[in-house]
Design an enzyme around this catalytic site. Sequence first.
Site, PDB file in Angstrom:
ATOM      1  N   LYS A  67     -11.430 -44.346   3.113  1.00  0.00           N
ATOM      2  CA  LYS A  67     -12.383 -45.470   2.908  1.00  0.00           C
ATOM      3  C   LYS A  67     -14.065 -44.456   2.515  1.00  0.00           C
ATOM      4  O   LYS A  67     -14.685 -44.706   1.729  1.00  0.00           O
ATOM      5  CB  LYS A  67     -12.601 -46.897   3.026  1.00  0.00           C
ATOM      6  CG  LYS A  67     -10.952 -47.526   2.942  1.00  0.00           C
ATOM      7  CD  LYS A  67     -11.651 -49.555   3.489  1.00  0.00           C
ATOM      8  CE  LYS A  67     -10.278 -49.671   2.951  1.00  0.00           C
ATOM      9  NZ  LYS A  67      -9.729 -50.507   4.201  1.00  0.00           N
ATOM     10  N   TYR A 191      -6.127 -47.631  -5.570  1.00  0.00           N
ATOM     11  CA  TYR A 191      -6.084 -48.229  -4.040  1.00  0.00           C
ATOM     12  C   TYR A 191      -4.785 -47.203  -3.127  1.00  0.00           C
ATOM     13  O   TYR A 191      -5.229 -46.786  -1.988  1.00  0.00           O
ATOM     14  CB  TYR A 191      -6.462 -49.670  -3.863  1.00  0.00           C
ATOM     15  CG  TYR A 191      -6.934 -49.828  -2.209  1.00  0.00           C
ATOM     16  CD1 TYR A 191      -8.179 -49.613  -1.769  1.00  0.00           C
ATOM     17  CD2 TYR A 191      -5.547 -51.130  -0.886  1.00  0.00           C
ATOM     18  CE1 TYR A 191      -8.361 -50.190   0.032  1.00  0.00           C
ATOM     19  CE2 TYR A 191      -5.980 -51.114  -0.163  1.00  0.00           C
ATOM     20  CZ  TYR A 191      -7.621 -50.361   0.779  1.00  0.00           C
ATOM     21  OH  TYR A 191      -7.481 -51.253   1.638  1.00  0.00           O
ATOM     22  N   TYR A 239     -14.920 -52.653  11.470  1.00  0.00           N
ATOM     23  CA  TYR A 239     -14.172 -54.160  11.048  1.00  0.00           C
ATOM     24  C   TYR A 239     -15.379 -55.391  12.559  1.00  0.00           C
ATOM     25  O   TYR A 239     -16.068 -54.444  12.595  1.00  0.00           O
ATOM     26  CB  TYR A 239     -12.773 -55.028  10.905  1.00  0.00           C
ATOM     27  CG  TYR A 239     -11.898 -53.818  10.325  1.00  0.00           C
ATOM     28  CD1 TYR A 239     -12.556 -53.402   9.155  1.00  0.00           C
ATOM     29  CD2 TYR A 239     -10.953 -52.613  10.849  1.00  0.00           C
ATOM     30  CE1 TYR A 239     -11.808 -52.367   8.230  1.00  0.00           C
ATOM     31  CE2 TYR A 239     -10.531 -51.759   9.757  1.00  0.00           C
ATOM     32  CZ  TYR A 239     -10.779 -50.934   8.582  1.00  0.00           C
ATOM     33  OH  TYR A 239     -10.517 -50.380   7.856  1.00  0.00           O
ATOM     34  N   VAL A 257      -4.978 -47.951  10.264  1.00  0.00           N
ATOM     35  CA  VAL A 257      -4.080 -49.300  10.599  1.00  0.00           C
ATOM     36  C   VAL A 257      -2.887 -48.195  10.870  1.00  0.00           C
ATOM     37  O   VAL A 257      -2.346 -48.179  11.249  1.00  0.00           O
ATOM     38  CB  VAL A 257      -4.453 -50.316   9.398  1.00  0.00           C
ATOM     39  CG1 VAL A 257      -2.814 -50.001   8.500  1.00  0.00           C
ATOM     40  CG2 VAL A 257      -3.453 -51.520  10.221  1.00  0.00           C
TER      41      VAL A 257
HETATM   42  N1  GLN Z   1      -4.211 -49.220   3.446  1.00  0.00           N
HETATM   43  C1  GLN Z   1      -4.391 -50.927   3.880  1.00  0.00           C
HETATM   44  C2  GLN Z   1      -4.269 -51.783   4.224  1.00  0.00           C
HETATM   45  O1  GLN Z   1      -5.063 -52.048   2.710  1.00  0.00           O
HETATM   46  C3  GLN Z   1      -5.577 -50.198   5.067  1.00  0.00           C
HETATM   47  C4  GLN Z   1      -6.155 -50.759   5.955  1.00  0.00           C
HETATM   48  C5  GLN Z   1      -6.517 -50.138   7.684  1.00  0.00           C
HETATM   49  O2  GLN Z   1      -6.316 -48.808   7.447  1.00  0.00           O
HETATM   50  N2  GLN Z   1      -7.064 -51.006   8.445  1.00  0.00           N
HETATM   51  O3  GLN Z   1      -4.361 -53.172   4.587  1.00  0.00           O
END
Ligand code: GLN
Length: 303
Positions: A67, A191, A239, A257
């Site tokens: 991102k 995405y 977050y 994640v």
């Molecule tokens: N591709 C994961 C999602 O959209 C990315 C989320 C993350 O890395 N926190 O849930």
Amino acid sequence: MPPLPEILSQLNDDMRANDTWGDVAAYIPELARVDPAQFAIAVTTDDGDVFTAGNADTAFSVQSITKVFTLAIALGRSGDQLWRRVGREPSGRAFNSIVQLEQESGRPRNPFINAGAIVTTDEILTGREPRDTLAEILQFVRAAAGDDNIHINHSVAASETAHGHRNFALAHFLASCGNLNNTPEKALGTYFHHCAIEMSVRQLAMAGRFLIETPKFPRMILPQRIRRLNALMLTCGHYDGSGDFAYRVGLPAKSGVGGGILAIVPGKASIAVWSPGLNRYGNSLKGTQAMASLARAMGWSIF
Ligand code: GLN
């Protein structure tokens, strides 16, 4: 202070000495299969040196860390127009929260929560095909890392496409509010694929160099934009765990994640850490601990 390679090697031993690894992401089946008991760290300094410890050449799914790269591209393409569609405030909510998006009429709080990153991806995608957009994102990441051996893992992208119900909910809600230029399927397909880019910590630390702001590396984006990306990483990069991370580590950083974290020491270094087990915010458990220890040992903080 011991030299950096010694600090990293000690950190690797310390992390492996304790058996609490956290839980891997369960909602993406391909990520749920990863062994949580892994750890790697890499630091690229502004001298161009790279130091590593642990599984530093194992590729992992960087997920939301992309991102940062897509935001850099979207700002390069659309400039401040982007902020009409997405905000710049910490969300204080889980990365995939739905309720806040409805309360705020489909304008995501920031580009690092899922809804915001779907909008950013949609912005880059506008007027182009997913294939060309993904090629541009990959090219940017490879140029930043100085490494062409960086790829998308299509099994991970397919796994998330098959199970990404929350992201579909977010994308359809964005569309219902008129905040999506492409179909939810097209925006999400792009995405999911950029989230599925894989890198080792060595490659990721190298890719993070463009955010250090030093004349020693080829400049990829404007210096003023580097500072702004770092500001957003500090305030929104973890977050609803962003405040805690800033308190413990004191550096701008973005988590994913897949268990990776990219942190920047402005003017000095780029740090990548990976350990797939996550804490309750969905950020790497040991990765966060390691970042805190390294920052303390090196005296690195933006404060
Ligand atoms: N591709 C994961 C999602 O959209 C990315 C989320 C993350 O890395 N926190 O849930």
